[in-house]
Design a protein around this motif. Sequence first.
Motif, PDB file in Angstrom:
ATOM      1  N   GLY A 126      -0.806  -2.438  -7.604  1.00  0.00           N
ATOM      2  CA  GLY A 126      -2.245  -2.466  -7.355  1.00  0.00           C
ATOM      3  C   GLY A 126      -2.827  -3.865  -7.493  1.00  0.00           C
ATOM      4  O   GLY A 126      -3.694  -4.266  -6.706  1.00  0.00           O
ATOM      5  N   VAL A 127      -2.343  -4.611  -8.466  1.00  0.00           N
ATOM      6  CA  VAL A 127      -2.800  -5.992  -8.663  1.00  0.00           C
ATOM      7  C   VAL A 127      -2.443  -6.845  -7.447  1.00  0.00           C
ATOM      8  O   VAL A 127      -3.261  -7.630  -6.946  1.00  0.00           O
TER       9      VAL A 127
ATOM     10  N   ILE B 186       0.842  -1.203   0.000  1.00  0.00           N
ATOM     11  CA  ILE B 186       0.000   0.000   0.000  1.00  0.00           C
ATOM     12  C   ILE B 186       0.876   1.251   0.000  1.00  0.00           C
ATOM     13  O   ILE B 186       0.585   2.233  -0.697  1.00  0.00           O
ATOM     14  N   THR B 187       1.976   1.207   0.751  1.00  0.00           N
ATOM     15  CA  THR B 187       2.908   2.335   0.786  1.00  0.00           C
ATOM     16  C   THR B 187       3.539   2.572  -0.582  1.00  0.00           C
ATOM     17  O   THR B 187       3.641   3.710  -1.050  1.00  0.00           O
TER      18      THR B 187
ATOM     19  N   HIS C 217     -14.600  -7.613 -10.822  1.00  0.00           N
ATOM     20  CA  HIS C 217     -13.689  -7.034 -11.822  1.00  0.00           C
ATOM     21  C   HIS C 217     -13.611  -5.510 -11.718  1.00  0.00           C
ATOM     22  O   HIS C 217     -13.010  -4.875 -12.589  1.00  0.00           O
ATOM     23  N   GLY C 218     -14.206  -4.922 -10.678  1.00  0.00           N
ATOM     24  CA  GLY C 218     -14.196  -3.468 -10.550  1.00  0.00           C
ATOM     25  C   GLY C 218     -12.798  -2.898 -10.408  1.00  0.00           C
ATOM     26  O   GLY C 218     -12.436  -1.919 -11.079  1.00  0.00           O
ATOM     27  N   VAL C 219     -11.989  -3.490  -9.534  1.00  0.00           N
ATOM     28  CA  VAL C 219     -10.627  -2.998  -9.331  1.00  0.00           C
ATOM     29  C   VAL C 219      -9.795  -3.190 -10.599  1.00  0.00           C
ATOM     30  O   VAL C 219      -8.971  -2.335 -10.946  1.00  0.00           O
TER      31      VAL C 219
ATOM     32  N   ALA D 175      -6.085   6.475  -9.646  1.00  0.00           N
ATOM     33  CA  ALA D 175      -4.929   6.130  -8.812  1.00  0.00           C
ATOM     34  C   ALA D 175      -5.071   6.684  -7.403  1.00  0.00           C
ATOM     35  O   ALA D 175      -4.881   5.960  -6.412  1.00  0.00           O
ATOM     36  N   PHE D 176      -5.409   7.964  -7.288  1.00  0.00           N
ATOM     37  CA  PHE D 176      -5.478   8.583  -5.960  1.00  0.00           C
ATOM     38  C   PHE D 176      -6.614   8.010  -5.127  1.00  0.00           C
ATOM     39  O   PHE D 176      -6.435   7.694  -3.945  1.00  0.00           O
ATOM     40  N   ASN D 177      -7.782   7.855  -5.727  1.00  0.00           N
ATOM     41  CA  ASN D 177      -8.923   7.343  -4.971  1.00  0.00           C
ATOM     42  C   ASN D 177      -8.718   5.888  -4.556  1.00  0.00           C
ATOM     43  O   ASN D 177      -9.147   5.483  -3.466  1.00  0.00           O
ATOM     44  N   LEU D 178      -8.077   5.094  -5.400  1.00  0.00           N
ATOM     45  CA  LEU D 178      -7.747   3.721  -5.018  1.00  0.00           C
ATOM     46  C   LEU D 178      -6.770   3.709  -3.840  1.00  0.00           C
ATOM     47  O   LEU D 178      -6.927   2.926  -2.893  1.00  0.00           O
ATOM     48  N   ALA D 179      -5.769   4.585  -3.893  1.00  0.00           N
ATOM     49  CA  ALA D 179      -4.780   4.651  -2.816  1.00  0.00           C
ATOM     50  C   ALA D 179      -5.444   4.977  -1.483  1.00  0.00           C
ATOM     51  O   ALA D 179      -5.156   4.344  -0.459  1.00  0.00           O
TER      52      ALA D 179
END
Length: 392
Positions: free
Chosen positions: A381-382, A211-212, A269-271, A313-317
């Motif tokens: 991310g995967v 995550i970091t 499959h959303g991510v 990217a930002f919202n997933l983080a």
Amino acid sequence: MSDSKRRWFLIGMMLIAANLRLPITIIPPLLPAIERDLGLPSSMAGLITSIPLVTFAICSPIIVKIAQRWGNELTVFGLFTLLVIGSYVRIIPTTLALFLGTFLVGIGIDSGNVLVPALIKDHMPTQLRLGMSLYTLSMLLVGAIGTAVAGLLISHTSFGVTQGLLATISIVALVAWVPNLRANQRDTDPDHPIERPHYHSVWTQRQGWLITLFFGLQSLVYYAIITWLPAILTTHGVSTIAASNLLTLLQLSGLPLSFMVPLLYGQRHGVTILLGIMSLGYVIAPLSLIIHTQSLVILTITALVIGFGSGAAFNLAILFFTEKTTNPYQTAAVSGMAQSAGYLLAAFGPLVFGFIHGFTQSWVLVLAIMAACAVALTATGVLIQRHGSITE
């Protein structure tokens, strides 16, 4: 929580979030004026973006410790005060004041970066994804608008006036946060002792480091693009105003992802879809900037696609902070870890890429390195999605 307390929390939280990118995103349109007024070399301009990122890296774990002693709400209030002070210190027309003020601004921003996700998990446990959507929406929307307004104001006024006017929203946020201090609880309060669950340190867990890394890579690519996109576009023959407008469009186009990411996150499959959007925006689109073109149609499409990628990217983080943890204290811990080590990585982006451009006199290598970082971001991310929550 009563409706009144929830309302004040939402108002205060969104206003605090509105200031977490604004002091950084207003800088690119102001760089020519800063360089002219202070005699700052262009090679040093990247420091104005890098200083807050270094501050985040140093202060994030310290803020977690302070919050455990003071309470989250009081810590946000106290450290956000430094953001207000720093914003006005930057008005003083010296290089030292500019850098010192930027450092204080960085501390204030970091208090919101680290603690607000944990506060949302604490205050809105049944509406977590809504709270996170409003948090990121406020941050991205005001940051984008600030870029446009800064570009408009600097063409008619000075850097000091522009900075002073845009900093007023931080004063409003500080005042609006005051009612939330009533909900503050400290570990050391004998009347209301807090039972903190025991859990394995996030610093010793693979998922915490993934995550970091994800947070750091997305920050590195984002801040490098935000800092240098106007300069890249001017080498294409695009006017300064048009470049500023394209940068604003890039930021605005990421706003719908504030709601799309939480909506898709829980879907099958959303991510995978979100990682695909991110790759398109952060790998393919930046590479297209290698091709020299003045076509506003092509550049507008490129800015939109990069914006979609940055929003994903930002919202997933941010969502990984809450979805991969099981309680608010763990959320604050992984948030502090990710933003400490992650921003340390990101801090090198604007500065190093600026030196690479200065050495090569070209943006080709810079854009290629950005794309390579984005490929690593997607792979990370995967891996995060394949692993479960951080261990209790």
